[in-house]
Design a protein around this motif. Structure first.
Motif, mmCIF file in Angstrom:
data_model
loop_
_atom_site.group_PDB
_atom_site.id
_atom_site.type_symbol
_atom_site.label_atom_id
_atom_site.label_comp_id
_atom_site.label_asym_id
_atom_site.label_seq_id
_atom_site.Cartn_x
_atom_site.Cartn_y
_atom_site.Cartn_z
ATOM 1 N N GLU A 76 -8.845 -3.649 0.782
ATOM 2 C CA GLU A 76 -8.054 -3.765 0.154
ATOM 3 C C GLU A 76 -8.784 -2.651 -1.034
ATOM 4 O O GLU A 76 -9.539 -2.484 -1.721
ATOM 5 N N MET B 91 -4.349 -2.846 3.900
ATOM 6 C CA MET B 91 -4.297 -3.796 2.479
ATOM 7 C C MET B 91 -3.513 -3.628 1.400
ATOM 8 O O MET B 91 -4.004 -1.849 0.847
ATOM 9 N N ASP B 92 -3.545 -4.556 0.309
ATOM 10 C CA ASP B 92 -3.024 -3.709 -1.364
ATOM 11 C C ASP B 92 -4.165 -2.761 -1.334
ATOM 12 O O ASP B 92 -5.040 -2.143 -1.563
ATOM 13 N N ASN B 93 -3.047 -2.046 -2.496
ATOM 14 C CA ASN B 93 -3.756 -0.536 -2.887
ATOM 15 C C ASN B 93 -4.389 0.398 -2.637
ATOM 16 O O ASN B 93 -4.954 1.053 -3.046
ATOM 17 N N CYS C 252 0.808 -1.232 0.214
ATOM 18 C CA CYS C 252 0.100 -0.067 -0.114
ATOM 19 C C CYS C 252 1.103 1.247 -0.164
ATOM 20 O O CYS C 252 2.257 1.193 0.218
#
Length: 176
Positions: free
Chosen positions: A125, A106-108, A91
């Protein structure tokens, strides 16, 4: 001594006046700025992608910073505190952020400057956290706007405290 390992001939790098606890783990493509501190049992795994930390970032006890294979890097700005047992994964965290104990990013996800992520919050995310706000809950939602002065002073206080705490361990730093 801390476990600091290269991955595919890429070794972690850090700036001046950094503290790395004797049982921290830092591997691969990890680059830190100045006055960073990586505390006991913290893990920074730049094995599958890169991790970048700005200046005056503290990664507290048991926190994990990782990224996603060939997809998402982890970028953390300046003056950021990552609380005990937090997870920061693939992230973007901008400057002047406090990530509370046990929080998960979380991711992104993108956490904009002057933001507080409450203890135990889960930033899902792709979530974008507005600056000057507090996010809490599972999933994390904006619960409050706070003045720039208030959030900035609290974030600065914690980040500065950790620079001071790191000085308690100067002998460990010199042995590295």
């Amino acid at each position: 001594m801390a476990l600091i390992l290269p991955v595919e001939d890429i070794s972690p790098k850090w700036g001046d006046n950094c503290f790395i606890a004797p049982n921290a783990t830092i591997v691969g493509d990890v680059v830190m700025g100045n006055e960073c501190s990586i505390w006991f049992n913290a893990v920074l795994r730049g094995d599958v992608n890169s991790i970048r930390l700005g200046n005056k970032v503290n990664v507290q006890d048991g926190a994990v910073i990782h990224c996603t294979y060939r997809r998402t890097k982890t970028i953390v700005g300046n003056n950021v505190s990552i609380g005990h047992n937090a997870i920061v994964h693939g992230c973007m965290v901008h400057d002047n952020v406090l990530i509370g104990m046990g929080a998960i990013i979380m991711d992104n996800a993108v956490v904009h400057s002057n933001t507080i992520i409450a203890a135990g919050a889960v930033v899902l995310e792709g979530t974008v956290c507005e600056g000057g706000s507090i996010y809490a809950g599972v999933p994390a939602k904006k619960v409050k706007e706070v003045s720039h002065e208030k959030v900035h002073s609290e974030i600065n206080r914690i980040a500065n405290n950790y620079v001071g705490y790191a000085q308690w361990f100067e002998e460990v730093n010199e042995a590295r």
